[in-house]
Enzyme design. Structure first.
Site, short mmCIF file in Angstrom:
data_model
loop_
_atom_site.label_atom_id
_atom_site.label_comp_id
_atom_site.label_asym_id
_atom_site.label_seq_id
_atom_site.Cartn_x
_atom_site.Cartn_y
_atom_site.Cartn_z
N CYS A 1 0.82 -1.21 0.00
CA CYS A 1 0.00 0.00 0.00
C CYS A 1 0.86 1.26 0.00
O CYS A 1 1.62 1.50 -0.93
CB CYS A 1 -0.97 -0.04 1.19
N HIS A 2 0.79 2.07 1.05
CA HIS A 2 1.53 3.32 1.13
C HIS A 2 2.97 3.15 1.61
O HIS A 2 3.67 4.12 1.84
CB HIS A 2 0.81 4.31 2.05
N ALA A 3 3.42 1.91 1.78
CA ALA A 3 4.79 1.66 2.24
C ALA A 3 5.83 2.28 1.33
O ALA A 3 6.94 2.59 1.76
CB ALA A 3 5.04 0.15 2.36
N LEU B 1 6.10 5.13 0.43
CA LEU B 1 6.50 6.44 0.96
C LEU B 1 7.76 6.31 1.81
O LEU B 1 8.61 7.21 1.82
CB LEU B 1 5.37 7.07 1.78
#
Length: 187
Positions: A115-117, A119
């Site tokens: 997912c947003h990992a 970032l």
């Protein structure tokens, strides 16, 4: 000797993306350690895809972290998992975390990023780990994947070298299956 995996996260981690890997690792006989900026009880969140153009967010369960980033020696671990949610947007600023994550790529140990990992990966000083590779992430993070010099995969699960990347929590069964395969085959 049993394998040992580090899970790095913080407040506002997507509940499923931290709990599912944590319990799946334990089920497989792998020691799982949750690290956060400070050792504390973390507030998880629940993201869902119901009627909005983006995901909704609700408060989730509380979760104890086992250690702080400053206390982590990454050489003690065989693999790394980075859950998504909103936690990656602020934990990536921790210089201890940047050094931890870099170790896993330098040592070519298994890394799972969902997912947003991405970032967290985008905050690494060395983007060479990703240049010319392919990975996936939550759709809204496509620019972050491309900013690493990687190609964004439309598929919700992608494995390349030592990196397993997933789109979001619905992809956790395949994500953990592939991560455990990498972990089992690693030194």
């Amino acid at each position: 000797m049993a394998k040992k995996v580090l899970i790095v996260t913080g407040d506002a981690v997507e509940a499923l993306e931290v709990y599912y890997p944590y319990y799946r690792l334990l089920e497989a006989g792998v020691e799982a350690v949750i690290a956060s900026p400070t050792k504390k009880k973390l507030q998880t969140v629940i993201h869902d895809f119901v009627g909005w153009d983006t995901y909704t967010e609700s408060k989730g369960y509380m979760l104890e972290s086992h250690t702080s980033f400053a206390e982590v020696d990454p050489t003690d671990y065989d693999g790394l998992i980075i859950p998504g949610g909103r936690a990656p947007e602020y934990i990536r600023l921790d210089s201890n975390l940047q050094n931890i994550v870099a170790h896993f790529f330098e040592a070519e140990k298994p890394v799972g990023a969902i997912c947003h990992a991405v970032l967290v990966l985008a905050a690494l000083k060395n983007k060479a780990y990703f240049e010319g590779t392919t990975m996936t992430a939550y759709t809204a993070c496509r620019p972050d994947v491309e900013g690493l010099g990687a190609t964004y995969a439309e598929d919700t699960l992608h494995v390349e070298a030592n990196l397993v990347s997933g789109h979001a929590w619905p992809d956790l069964p395949g994500f953990m299956r592939e991560f455990l395969k990498l972990l089992e085959s690693s030194k």
